[in-house]
Every structure is written in C-alpha cells, then in structure tokens.
Design a protein around this motif. Sequence first.
Motif, PDB file in Angstrom:
ATOM      1  N   UNK A  63       0.860  -1.189   0.000  1.00 36.50           N
ATOM      2  CA  UNK A  63       0.000   0.000   0.000  1.00 36.50           C
ATOM      3  C   UNK A  63       0.892   1.233   0.000  1.00 36.50           C
ATOM      4  N   UNK A  64       1.585   1.447  -1.104  1.00 38.13           N
ATOM      5  CA  UNK A  64       2.653   2.450  -1.152  1.00 38.13           C
ATOM      6  C   UNK A  64       2.129   3.875  -1.041  1.00 38.13           C
ATOM      7  N   UNK A  68      10.771   4.812  -1.519  1.00 37.34           N
ATOM      8  CA  UNK A  68      11.990   5.021  -0.734  1.00 37.34           C
ATOM      9  C   UNK A  68      13.169   4.446  -1.530  1.00 37.34           C
ATOM     10  N   UNK A  69      14.140   5.292  -1.823  1.00 37.04           N
ATOM     11  CA  UNK A  69      15.319   4.854  -2.558  1.00 37.04           C
ATOM     12  C   UNK A  69      16.446   4.451  -1.636  1.00 37.04           C
ATOM     13  N   UNK A  70      17.195   3.443  -2.057  1.00 42.07           N
ATOM     14  CA  UNK A  70      18.396   3.033  -1.324  1.00 42.07           C
ATOM     15  C   UNK A  70      19.522   2.858  -2.338  1.00 42.07           C
ATOM     16  N   UNK A  71      20.591   3.561  -2.153  1.00 48.41           N
ATOM     17  CA  UNK A  71      21.688   3.574  -3.126  1.00 48.41           C
ATOM     18  C   UNK A  71      22.922   2.864  -2.589  1.00 48.41           C
ATOM     19  N   UNK A  72      23.573   2.074  -3.458  1.00 50.62           N
ATOM     20  CA  UNK A  72      24.857   1.449  -3.146  1.00 50.62           C
ATOM     21  C   UNK A  72      25.786   1.656  -4.335  1.00 50.62           C
ATOM     22  N   UNK A 116      11.424 -11.178   0.432  1.00 50.69           N
ATOM     23  CA  UNK A 116      10.664 -12.224   1.116  1.00 50.69           C
ATOM     24  C   UNK A 116       9.583 -11.663   2.034  1.00 50.69           C
ATOM     25  N   UNK A 117       9.742 -10.395   2.465  1.00 49.83           N
ATOM     26  CA  UNK A 117       8.768  -9.743   3.352  1.00 49.83           C
ATOM     27  C   UNK A 117       8.314  -8.471   2.634  1.00 49.83           C
ATOM     28  N   UNK A 118       7.217  -8.559   1.918  1.00 51.78           N
ATOM     29  CA  UNK A 118       6.810  -7.443   1.069  1.00 51.78           C
ATOM     30  C   UNK A 118       6.647  -6.174   1.891  1.00 51.78           C
ATOM     31  N   UNK A 119       7.292  -5.099   1.460  1.00 56.55           N
ATOM     32  CA  UNK A 119       7.201  -3.841   2.207  1.00 56.55           C
ATOM     33  C   UNK A 119       5.849  -3.167   1.999  1.00 56.55           C
ATOM     34  N   UNK A 120       5.585  -2.189   2.836  1.00 54.05           N
ATOM     35  CA  UNK A 120       4.352  -1.406   2.668  1.00 54.05           C
ATOM     36  C   UNK A 120       4.540  -0.375   1.558  1.00 54.05           C
ATOM     37  N   UNK A 121       5.639   0.383   1.625  1.00 54.46           N
ATOM     38  CA  UNK A 121       5.964   1.350   0.583  1.00 54.46           C
ATOM     39  C   UNK A 121       6.785   0.683  -0.511  1.00 54.46           C
ATOM     40  N   UNK A 122       6.825   1.310  -1.668  1.00 59.39           N
ATOM     41  CA  UNK A 122       7.733   0.847  -2.710  1.00 59.39           C
ATOM     42  C   UNK A 122       9.174   1.163  -2.310  1.00 59.39           C
ATOM     43  N   UNK A 123      10.063   0.242  -2.617  1.00 63.49           N
ATOM     44  CA  UNK A 123      11.502   0.456  -2.404  1.00 63.49           C
ATOM     45  C   UNK A 123      12.199   0.405  -3.760  1.00 63.49           C
ATOM     46  N   UNK A 376      11.506  -0.425   7.525  1.00 66.75           N
ATOM     47  CA  UNK A 376      10.181  -0.909   7.912  1.00 66.75           C
ATOM     48  C   UNK A 376       9.489   0.104   8.839  1.00 66.75           C
ATOM     49  N   UNK A 377      10.260   0.697   9.755  1.00 68.53           N
ATOM     50  CA  UNK A 377       9.732   1.713  10.650  1.00 68.53           C
ATOM     51  C   UNK A 377       9.306   2.957   9.877  1.00 68.53           C
ATOM     52  N   UNK A 378      10.111   3.354   8.933  1.00 66.30           N
ATOM     53  CA  UNK A 378       9.819   4.560   8.130  1.00 66.30           C
ATOM     54  C   UNK A 378       8.494   4.419   7.389  1.00 66.30           C
ATOM     55  N   UNK A 379       8.199   3.224   6.952  1.00 65.51           N
ATOM     56  CA  UNK A 379       6.969   3.006   6.184  1.00 65.51           C
ATOM     57  C   UNK A 379       5.707   3.187   7.032  1.00 65.51           C
ATOM     58  N   UNK A 380       5.855   3.184   8.329  1.00 66.45           N
ATOM     59  CA  UNK A 380       4.692   3.376   9.211  1.00 66.45           C
ATOM     60  C   UNK A 380       4.379   4.854   9.432  1.00 66.45           C
ATOM     61  N   UNK A 381       5.279   5.734   9.000  1.00 67.12           N
ATOM     62  CA  UNK A 381       5.114   7.158   9.252  1.00 67.12           C
ATOM     63  C   UNK A 381       4.085   7.760   8.312  1.00 67.12           C
TER      64      UNK A 381
END
Length: 381
Positions: A63-64, A68-72, A116-123, A376-381
């Motif tokens: 339910x995005x 949220x972007x993550x860069x490496x 394996x654990x679908x996030x709430x927001x899109x990553x 995961x915490x951020x997605x609850x905000x």
Amino acid sequence: MFNQADLIKIRRHLHQIPELALHETQTHAYLQQVVQSLPQTWLTIKQPAVLPTALLVKVHGTAAKRVIGYRADIDALPVTEATGLPFSSTHPGVAHACGHDMHMTVALGVLSYFAEHQPQDDLLFFFQPAEEAEYGGKRAYDAGVFTGDWHVDEFYGLHDRPDLPAGAIGCTNGTLFAGTTEINIDFIGQGGHAAFPQNANDAVVAAAYFVTQVQSIISRNVAPTDSAVITLGKLQAGTIRNVIADHARIEGTLRGFTQDAISFLQQRIRTVAQGVATSCGCQVEVALNQGGYYPVENDPALTAAFIAYMQAQPDVNFIETPGVMTGEDFGYLLNKIPGTMFWLGVNDDHELHSAQLSPDEAALSRGVKAITGFLAHRMQA
C-alpha cells in the motif's frame, strides 16, 4: 533472506572483481545474478541504457504512500591491493579500497529481506556505477533515470567507516561529507633567458603569487566558525634552471560544507587568479570541475527521524559523527531528492582508499538488520 555466511560469500566474490568507474561489467553481471536468485514476486529490474552498468531494482509495496530509494555504489579504485587476503582482487591495479564491496553486500542483504517480506511502501534499490570518478549519481539523475515509474521520494545510503566499531551506525543532521571541486590553473607568460627577465613574463612568479594569495581566501573570506579547504597539491613549470618559464600549471582541490559556500569560493579563486595574471602580465586559464560531487547535506526532518530510530534501538550502536572533508557523489542526489547518508562502522586500522583496507565482515549482518528495521519503521510514518 541472506544470513551472515551468505553475505560474506557475496562480499568476498565482489571483492575479487573490482572495476573502475563506468567499466563495472563483471560487477553488474554478478549483482544481476544475485538479484535474480531472490523471489521475484514483488521485484522489477531495470538496466538503464544511458548508464549500462547501473542496476535498479524496485520492490513493489502492499500500500505504497511513497517510493523510498536506497543507493549502493559499485565501482573501485586504481589501487594495488596489499591485504594478503585469500580473496584479494584478481584485477591487477584495481581494488575495493573504499569498501564498496561492503556497500553492495549490505544493500543486497536489505533487498533479500524485502524480497521475502513485502514492504508497505515501494523500495527502489539503485546500484550505482562511477562514484569514485565520473559522478554516476549525477549522470543517472540528469538522464532522467528517476522519473516516471522509477521516481524516488526520498533516498538513503551508507558509507563504511574504518574508525567506528563494526556494525555501528554514525550520522549527523547537517553536512556529512563536503562537496569538492577540482582546481586546474594555467598561467601563460612569455619565456626568455634568465639573464634578461625584462624581456619575459615569468609564469613561475605568477604561480607563486597565486599559491600564496589563494590562502587568504580561507583565512579572510570564510568565517572562522565555518569550514572549507583549498589544497594545491601539484605545480609544474619550466624545463631548465636558466630559462624563464612561459607556462605554469597548478592542480588542487576545493572542499566546503555547503553548495553556496563552494560557489562563492569558486568565484574567489577565479578573481584571485585573474588578478595575479593581470599584475604579472600573464594570461590565465581557470578550469573548476565540480561534476556531481556536491556536499552531502542530510535532510533535516528525515535525518532527525533516522537518528531517533537508531538511538532507540538497544541492539544498534549509534554514534553522532561530525561532517568530514572527504567527498561523495551521493551529495548530488541529495541536492535533488531529500534523504540521508550515514556511516557503517567496519573496525579497521587502515584509512579509506588504503591498499590495506580490510573491513570487519561482522558489520554486514549488523548493518542489514539496522537498515531493514529503519526502512520498515519509516513506512509506518
């Protein structure tokens, strides 16, 4: 989800195949192989044609509300490894002396969890080429990689840090890394015989005046409470002792904590160089190249939330870390998209870019756990 043994295996494989900016073909292929080994139910993979060694992986949320972007970063350095490790670089003269193999591995560990654990927001995971040179972050952004279905609302990324304990998280609300600018100055005069200086315009004298006068920019144009650095590390001029040189070249670096400060200092360098050239009867050519190496200015609100989360976790060793004068091209992305960069401690006696850098692999699983927990915490905000 990858366990510690999986992470070590991945990291050591990446460590053996370091590649320079925009040439990360083996690295790209291995990253793609690892990503494709994960459950694909919620994943979409993209390889942007404008940046062929980049890899983007989107994890679709339940339910995005945001992406949220993550860069490496994935490139290595032109350094001959001297660690003596059994999994040392197999590419002569190239090594992961800045720990980008650790960066990639942690990102893959985080990705494996959310596969394996679908996030709430899109990553959106961005495996970025060309951080050490050629500013891959700027190339990606300017080419429109983060538009349409691949837009990013906020970005996070880490850099390993040898002087912090393995797995520790370090951050500050403000500038974490300085912005940098390459300085190239050419003074062009008139050569001549050493015995007849009146018939020449000495480029060496002009260069000498510039080297001394440019120091006043920091001491007299920057507030004592602010920070900036101008270092001139290379000066070449002349061919023989009894000939007045007609050309002198100076190369250096400028570093500052805000983009406004860097822009101001760039203009002051141009002004001083032109003034010296005029007074010495020379011509001057000034080339200042910042590329994508903007200051890494962490977003105040997002970073406050990141720090608060990390401080509240009993199993996270959070350390407040002031800004440093090293550069990072993640700054360009943070100039365009709000986000936070932070440190991951890797407990090593050697500095970043050292041929002997050998990060503590205990940092891998600890970093993955801290980051997955935060996201995961951020997605609850």
